[in-house]
Write an enzyme that holds these catalytic residues in place. Structure first.
Site, short mmCIF file in Angstrom:
data_model
loop_
_atom_site.label_atom_id
_atom_site.label_comp_id
_atom_site.label_asym_id
_atom_site.label_seq_id
_atom_site.Cartn_x
_atom_site.Cartn_y
_atom_site.Cartn_z
N GLY A 168 3.86 44.41 -92.66
CA GLY A 168 2.94 45.19 -93.50
C GLY A 168 1.48 44.92 -93.17
O GLY A 168 1.13 43.86 -92.65
N GLY A 227 9.08 50.76 -95.15
CA GLY A 227 9.64 50.08 -96.31
C GLY A 227 10.43 48.84 -95.90
O GLY A 227 10.73 48.64 -94.72
N THR A 228 10.76 48.01 -96.90
CA THR A 228 11.38 46.72 -96.61
C THR A 228 12.81 46.86 -96.06
O THR A 228 13.23 46.05 -95.23
CB THR A 228 11.37 45.82 -97.86
OG1 THR A 228 11.78 46.59 -99.00
CG2 THR A 228 9.99 45.26 -98.15
N ARG A 282 -42.39 6.95 -68.90
CA ARG A 282 -43.24 7.59 -69.89
C ARG A 282 -44.69 7.37 -69.46
O ARG A 282 -44.98 6.47 -68.67
CB ARG A 282 -42.99 7.03 -71.29
CG ARG A 282 -43.32 5.56 -71.41
CD ARG A 282 -42.85 4.98 -72.74
NE ARG A 282 -43.31 3.62 -72.90
CZ ARG A 282 -42.66 2.67 -73.56
NH1 ARG A 282 -41.50 2.95 -74.14
NH2 ARG A 282 -43.15 1.47 -73.66
N ARG A 292 -3.79 45.84 -99.85
CA ARG A 292 -4.43 45.36 -101.07
C ARG A 292 -5.28 44.11 -100.85
O ARG A 292 -6.07 43.72 -101.70
CB ARG A 292 -3.35 45.10 -102.14
CG ARG A 292 -2.72 46.38 -102.67
CD ARG A 292 -1.43 46.13 -103.44
NE ARG A 292 -0.28 45.93 -102.56
CZ ARG A 292 0.97 45.72 -102.98
NH1 ARG A 292 1.23 45.65 -104.28
NH2 ARG A 292 1.96 45.54 -102.12
N ASN A 326 -27.13 17.43 -71.29
CA ASN A 326 -25.87 17.66 -70.56
C ASN A 326 -25.78 19.04 -69.94
O ASN A 326 -24.92 19.31 -69.14
CB ASN A 326 -24.67 17.44 -71.50
CG ASN A 326 -24.70 18.37 -72.69
OD1 ASN A 326 -25.76 18.77 -73.16
ND2 ASN A 326 -23.53 18.71 -73.19
C1 UD1 Z 1 8.55 43.58 -102.78
C2 UD1 Z 1 9.84 44.07 -103.45
C3 UD1 Z 1 9.77 43.79 -104.94
C4 UD1 Z 1 9.54 42.30 -105.18
C5 UD1 Z 1 8.31 41.81 -104.42
C6 UD1 Z 1 8.25 40.30 -104.46
C7 UD1 Z 1 10.55 46.02 -102.16
C8 UD1 Z 1 10.62 47.51 -102.12
N1 UD1 Z 1 9.97 45.49 -103.24
O1 UD1 Z 1 7.49 44.36 -103.32
O2 UD1 Z 1 10.99 44.17 -105.56
O3 UD1 Z 1 9.39 42.05 -106.56
O4 UD1 Z 1 8.38 42.19 -103.02
O5 UD1 Z 1 7.06 39.80 -103.93
O6 UD1 Z 1 11.06 45.38 -101.27
N2 UD1 Z 1 7.06 44.81 -95.06
C9 UD1 Z 1 7.43 45.10 -93.77
N3 UD1 Z 1 7.63 46.40 -93.44
C10 UD1 Z 1 7.51 47.40 -94.32
C11 UD1 Z 1 7.14 47.10 -95.66
C12 UD1 Z 1 6.93 45.77 -95.99
O7 UD1 Z 1 7.57 44.21 -92.92
O8 UD1 Z 1 7.74 48.56 -93.93
C13 UD1 Z 1 6.85 43.38 -95.42
C14 UD1 Z 1 5.41 43.09 -95.86
O9 UD1 Z 1 4.63 42.68 -94.75
C15 UD1 Z 1 5.61 41.95 -96.87
C16 UD1 Z 1 7.02 42.18 -97.39
O10 UD1 Z 1 7.67 43.05 -96.51
O11 UD1 Z 1 5.54 40.68 -96.23
C17 UD1 Z 1 7.02 42.78 -98.81
O12 UD1 Z 1 6.31 44.01 -98.77
P1 UD1 Z 1 5.29 44.40 -99.91
O13 UD1 Z 1 4.74 45.72 -99.59
O14 UD1 Z 1 4.36 43.28 -100.17
O15 UD1 Z 1 6.31 44.56 -101.16
P2 UD1 Z 1 5.99 44.40 -102.69
O16 UD1 Z 1 5.34 45.62 -103.18
O17 UD1 Z 1 5.31 43.13 -102.95
CA CA Z 2 4.45 41.56 -101.69
#
Ligand code: UD1
Ligand code: CA
Length: 457
Positions: free
Chosen positions: A12, A78-79, A440, A16, A386
């Site tokens: 990500g 997304g995750t 000197r 924020r 130096n």
């Molecule tokens: C996520 C969870 C949420 C949880 C919270 C805990 C999801 C949809 N939501 O939300 O339920 O309460 O973490 O902290 O999973 N990332 C990627 N690729 C992507 C998107 C994200 O690698 O496409 C990585 C980000 O770099 C980060 C992590 O996944 O390290 C979590 O992503 P972030 O967007 O911070 O999720 P939250 O909104 O915090």
């Molecule tokens: Ca997060």
């Protein structure tokens, strides 16, 4: 124990954070947050670690090095989509896969281990690490049925007002049966408030297939802070600082004001060291017993022996012996080593130099690219010249030499053993052992001229 694998999500952007620096590289006590995750996973005996990178991939890979394999997630959808990128590397493996977010750096090894064990004992297909928090805003909420079994996770942005009242949150850490995980991921959709493929949706999918899904609740909500903005980063730093300082306090280190002392996670401190407020010690620093540091000192990647006194000084990538006094207001730059019983005083800068035992550089001097032997006195205001504008040159001062105040030593140059350099000299030729060098203008004094010139007579 089953085979164990880990996936760390770090692709990500971290919008924020409002930063040019990628989120997982923001430091906590001098160390990028993602390293805390890797360090905490290490003792859990995982066989492969896969880090998903995207934004800032090269910087993140350089930070982690060969501790992990990497897969690039080209688009951050997304995750769930992120985890799916590890499919080629992990899909045929049997065992448990832990998924951790790179932005939750406070989770301890014990919690990871407890989660693994809970998951393995429960023989679940998925186990979520959850916790109850005072303010669940922003987190995914863990929903349970009347029998308190987990049914699904709803993201804050998708939650109804009632669901938002749930104070049990998804920490973003899960254990999965590896094969069940990759099968379920194929079926995750993106019909939600953010149009993203959510990893937490795997829970509902597995549940619908009649698979066992569990939740492991961790008591300590401070461990699970997810760092999405700099308010959370500052909170995380506070928690980590307290945790590390308490560790050192229990080991016999005096930290006069733990709220105002910053010690990194890889610092080793022996007992009876005293650290005064305003001090930050980071990197792979070691500090021997009886050493006193502070107020307001900055020490990074240094090896510091026993019974030293270091006051109001900045030291980086250097080595200090024993019973040596540094500061106040000394700047020790990288690749410097100072021997035992030495005295490096106020407004002295040392760079890439070696200072021998019992040698003094007590005031207002610059010593760069130099090797100084034992029992040397370097007078106030001495400069090793130096740099000629193109190259750096070496200065060698042999044992027992005495360099008078306000002296320039034009390198390359050697001041021989026991030699004496007169104050105010600019020396550009080597000085032999036991010689007196003086360079000197000759002084002359004209009797009665002062009042004449000043028109007093
Ligand atoms: C996520 C969870 C949420 C949880 C919270 C805990 C999801 C949809 N939501 O939300 O339920 O309460 O973490 O902290 O999973 N990332 C990627 N690729 C992507 C998107 C994200 O690698 O496409 C990585 C980000 O770099 C980060 C992590 O996944 O390290 C979590 O992503 P972030 O967007 O911070 O999720 P939250 O909104 O915090
Ligand atoms: Ca997060």
């Amino acid at each position: 124990m089953k085979n164990r694998y880990a996936i760390v999500l770090a692709a990500g952007q971290g919008t924020r954070m409002k930063s040019k620096l990628y989120k997982v590289l923001h430091p906590i006590l001098g160390q990028p947050m993602i390293r805390y995750v890797n360090d905490a996973l290490k003792p859990t005996a995982i066989q492969s670690l896969v880090t998903i990178v995207g934004h800032g991939a090269e910087d993140v890979m350089a930070e982690i090095g060969d501790e992990s394999e990497f897969v690039v997630q080209e688009e951050q959808l997304g995750t769930a989509h992120a985890v799916l990128q590890a499919k080629e590397l992990l899909k045929d493996k049997q065992g448990t896969t832990i998924v951790v977010c790179g932005d939750t750096p406070l989770i301890t090894s014990e919690t990871f281990e407890n989660l693994f064990e809970y998951h393995e004992t429960a023989q679940a297909k998925a186990t979520i690490l959850t916790t109850k928090v005072d303010d669940p805003t922003g987190y995914g909420r863990v929903l349970r049925d009347e029998s308190l079994n987990v049914t699904r996770i709803v993201e804050h942005k998708d939650a109804t007002d009632d669901e938002k009242l749930v104070d049990e949150i998804n920490t973003g850490t899960y254990c999965f049966d590896n094969e069940a995980l990759f099968a379920a991921l194929e079926r995750v959709g993106n019909d939600n408030a953010q149009g993203e493929y959510y990893l937490p949706d795997v829970i509902e999918i597995l549940k619908a297939e009649g698979e066992k899904v569990a939740a492991f609740i961790t008591e300590d909500q401070s461990e699970t802070i997810g760092i999405n903005d700099r308010v959370a980063l500052a909170n995380a730093e506070k928690v980590m600082k307290r945790r590390l300082n308490e560790f050192h306090l229990r080991n016999g280190v005096t930290i006069v004001d733990p709220d105002a002392t910053y010690i990194g996670p890889h610092v080793t401190i022996e007992q009876d060291v005293t650290i005064e407020p305003g001090t930050m010690i980071t990197g792979d620093t070691t500090i021997g017993s009886g050493t006193h540091i502070g107020l307001n000192s900055e020490i990074d990647h240094c090896e510091i022996g026993k019974d030293n006194v270091i006051r109001q000084s900045v030291l980086k990538n250097s080595k200090i012996g024993n019973e040596t006094s540094i500061g106040p207001f000394t700047h020790i730059r990288p690749e410097t080593s100072v021997g035992d019983l030495a005295r490096i005083g106020n407004f002295v800068e040392l760079k890439k130099s070696e200072i021998g035992e019992d040698t003094s550089v007590s005031h207002l001097s610059y010593i760069g690219d130099a090797t100084l032997g034992k029992d040397i006195n370097v007078g106030c205001g001495t400069v090793t010249v130096n740099y000629d504008g193109i190259n750096k040159h070496q200065t060698i001062i042999e044992d027992g030499a005495f360099v008078g105040c306000n002296t320039n030593l034009i390198a390359p140059i050697t001041i021989g053993e026991g030699a004496l350099v007169a104050a105010g000299s600019t020396i550009s030729n080597d000085v032999e052992k036991d010689a007196l060098a003086i360079a000197r203008a000759r002084e002359s004094s004209k009797a009665g001229y002062a009042s004449k010139l000043l028109g007093k007579i």
